[in-house]
Design an enzyme around this catalytic site. Structure first.
Site, PDB file in Angstrom:
ATOM      1  CG  HIS A   1      -1.919   0.955   1.382  1.00 12.07           C
ATOM      2  ND1 HIS A   1      -1.693   2.288   1.647  1.00 12.07           N
ATOM      3  CD2 HIS A   1      -3.264   0.819   1.275  1.00 12.07           C
ATOM      4  CE1 HIS A   1      -2.844   2.924   1.697  1.00 12.07           C
ATOM      5  NE2 HIS A   1      -3.822   2.065   1.469  1.00 12.07           N
TER       6      HIS A   1
ATOM      7  CG  ASP B   1       0.362  -1.968   5.913  1.00 18.53           C
ATOM      8  OD1 ASP B   1      -0.534  -2.090   6.770  1.00 18.53           O
ATOM      9  OD2 ASP B   1       0.165  -1.478   4.784  1.00 18.53           O
TER      10      ASP B   1
ATOM     11  CD  GLN C   1      -6.794  -4.277   4.318  1.00 20.51           C
ATOM     12  OE1 GLN C   1      -7.808  -4.879   4.702  1.00 20.51           O
ATOM     13  NE2 GLN C   1      -6.851  -3.037   3.866  1.00 20.51           N
TER      14      GLN C   1
ATOM     15  CE  LYS D   1      -7.417  -0.287   6.318  1.00 16.67           C
ATOM     16  NZ  LYS D   1      -7.916   0.337   5.105  1.00 16.67           N
TER      17      LYS D   1
ATOM     18  CB  CYS E   1      -3.462   3.126  -1.701  1.00 15.70           C
ATOM     19  SG  CYS E   1      -4.730   4.326  -1.346  1.00 15.70           S
TER      20      CYS E   1
HETATM   21  N1  ALA Z   1      -6.247   0.940   2.675  1.00 15.79           N
HETATM   22  C1  ALA Z   1      -7.638   0.931   2.448  1.00 15.79           C
HETATM   23  C2  ALA Z   1      -8.041   0.006   1.317  1.00 15.79           C
HETATM   24  O1  ALA Z   1      -7.308  -0.858   0.934  1.00 15.79           O
HETATM   25  C3  ALA Z   1      -8.227   2.263   2.330  1.00 15.79           C
HETATM   26  O2  ALA Z   1      -9.116   0.167   0.802  1.00 15.79           O
END
Ligand code: ALA
Length: 412
Positions: free
Chosen positions: A119, A200, A203, A226, A368
């Site tokens: 990202h 990171d 997610q 998230k 992103c």
């Molecule tokens: N990082 C977030 C996405 O993947 C906003 O949608």
């Protein structure tokens, strides 16, 4: 059946979009919030609001206690100690903080390693840092299934050029692929014991059992929003012995030991040292409530529910022969949280718009991850993403929506 009752989520249980029941398949962008999180935030402001660590009065103490209790809950949920939890506004800020904190250790010619699927929040700060410090940014390739190019990584690690930072995702926000962190940590440590490994985890933290103390990495970034918590708050978990060596990036109120006209000394307590200014106590309390809510189910239940959603979405997407599913399709490779696809002729935004017309919310665009999209020539992709509240009926709505896309644009 969703894992979490839909009725726990006010927005999900009541929303219709253009006359259709909302199918919310954009949880990787942000999750919906259960009532307990909304209540915790409301309750904090209704019963406990006062600044922390500043007022010698009843409410000040109550608020300070709420702050510490929430820090304790969140840290425990993530397998960290409260001293290792640096509160930020989000993952992006956490990763920028990591880049600023390690900047002075980077010498010209040193290497910073990252990967192609990151990202932008785990790419741009390192790209900038490499430029500023005249270091070399090495971007390790991945294939379309999100699997690391181990030959390239091993070759870079084996070279005698110092590697100062290795920055990578836990789960890809675009491909849903999972990096084998323990293997990466082992390979990095074998050659560069002191490289700072930054992950990171935006997610991952809501889908799998993230226990910072068992990962062997140095820093782990994540966002509350998230993981069913509020927007505007996140954290960087930092291994304590490393954090003790970091200069605070933000300085000012609340993080000092003593200030004179000549100089300032900083608080030695890490919880204070890295909390400059009035913190967002209400959001932290909301985030702690989200962790407790998620904890109702075991991680194997979370993963099994997610697997069912992933498999069903893959099945649906495969029915449209022109759709190219990106990310792991091999059943032996883990894929968590999302399924994304591209179409050779129909732009992702057009697909997203038709899906929206039937109440299906997906994300379309580059998510992103422009370097990843550019590498494989994908102008943009469509991503359906899931959470513990996602119901199979929402995937039926996705299938129906894709049939409508096919009807509008010709064959899919
Ligand atoms: N990082 C977030 C996405 O993947 C906003 O949608």
């Amino acid at each position: 059946m969703p894992l979490a009752p839909r009725t726990d989520f006010p927005l999900l249980s009541s929303s219709t979009v253009r006359g259709h029941q909302l199918a919310y398949l954009d949880s990787a962008a942000t999750s919906q919030k259960p009532q307990v999180v909304l209540d915790a935030i409301n309750d904090y402001y209704s019963t406990s609001n006062a600044n922390v660590h500043r007022g010698a009065h009843f409410l000040g103490d109550k608020s300070t206690q709420a702050w510490h209790q929430a820090r304790q809950t969140i840290a425990q949920f993530l397998g960290a100690t409260p001293q290792e939890l640096v509160i930020t506004r989000n993952t992006t800020e956490a990763l920028n903080l990591a880049a600023r904190a390690v900047a002075s250790s980077i010498q010209p010619g040193d290497r910073i390693i990252t990967t192609l699927l990151e990202h932008h929040s785990n790419f741009v700060p390192w790209q900038r840092l490499a430029r500023e410090r005249q270091a070399e940014l090495v971007v390790v390739k991945v294939d379309k299934q999100g699997q690391l190019d181990w030959d390239q990584l091993n070759e870079v690690l084996a070279s005698s050029t110092p590697v100062r930072v290795v920055a990578l995702s836990h789960i890809s926000n675009t491909l849903g692929s999972v990096f084998p962190l323990s293997q990466v940590v082992e390979a990095v440590r074998h050659h560069h014991k002191n490289a700072v490994i930054v992950v990171d985890g935006a997610q991952a933290a809501v889908h799998m059992d993230v226990k910072f103390d068992q990962l062997g990495v140095d820093a782990y970034a994540l966002s509350a929003h998230k993981m069913l918590g509020p927007m505007g708050i996140g954290a960087l978990l930092v291994r304590r012995s490393l954090l003790e060596t970091w200069e605070p990036v933000l300085v000012g109120g609340g993080m000092i030991d003593e200030v004179t006209l000549e100089k300032t000394t900083y608080a030695t307590n890490l919880e204070e040292r890295f909390t400059a200014g009035t913190p967002d106590v209400a959001s932290l309390v909301g985030w702690a409530a989200a962790c407790e809510y998620l904890d109702q189910w075991s991680w194997s239940q979370h993963l099994a529910h997610d697997r069912e959603l992933v498999d069903r979405t893959l099945e649906i997407a495969k029915k449209f022969p022109e759709l190219e599913i990106i990310g792991p399709t091999d059943p032996d490779l883990p894929r968590i949280g999302s399924v994304a696809f591209v179409h050779p002729k129909i732009h992702a935004h057009d697909i997203g718009q038709v899906l929206d017309s039937v109440g299906v919310a997906v994300r379309s665009g580059h998510h992103c991850t422009m370097p990843l999209h550019n590498e494989f020539g994908w102008p943009a992709s469509v991503r359906a993403s899931f959470q513990c509240y996602t119901d199979l009926s929402e995937l039926d709505a996705l299938a129906e929506g894709l049939r409508k896309v096919a009807a509008v644009f010709g064959n899919l």
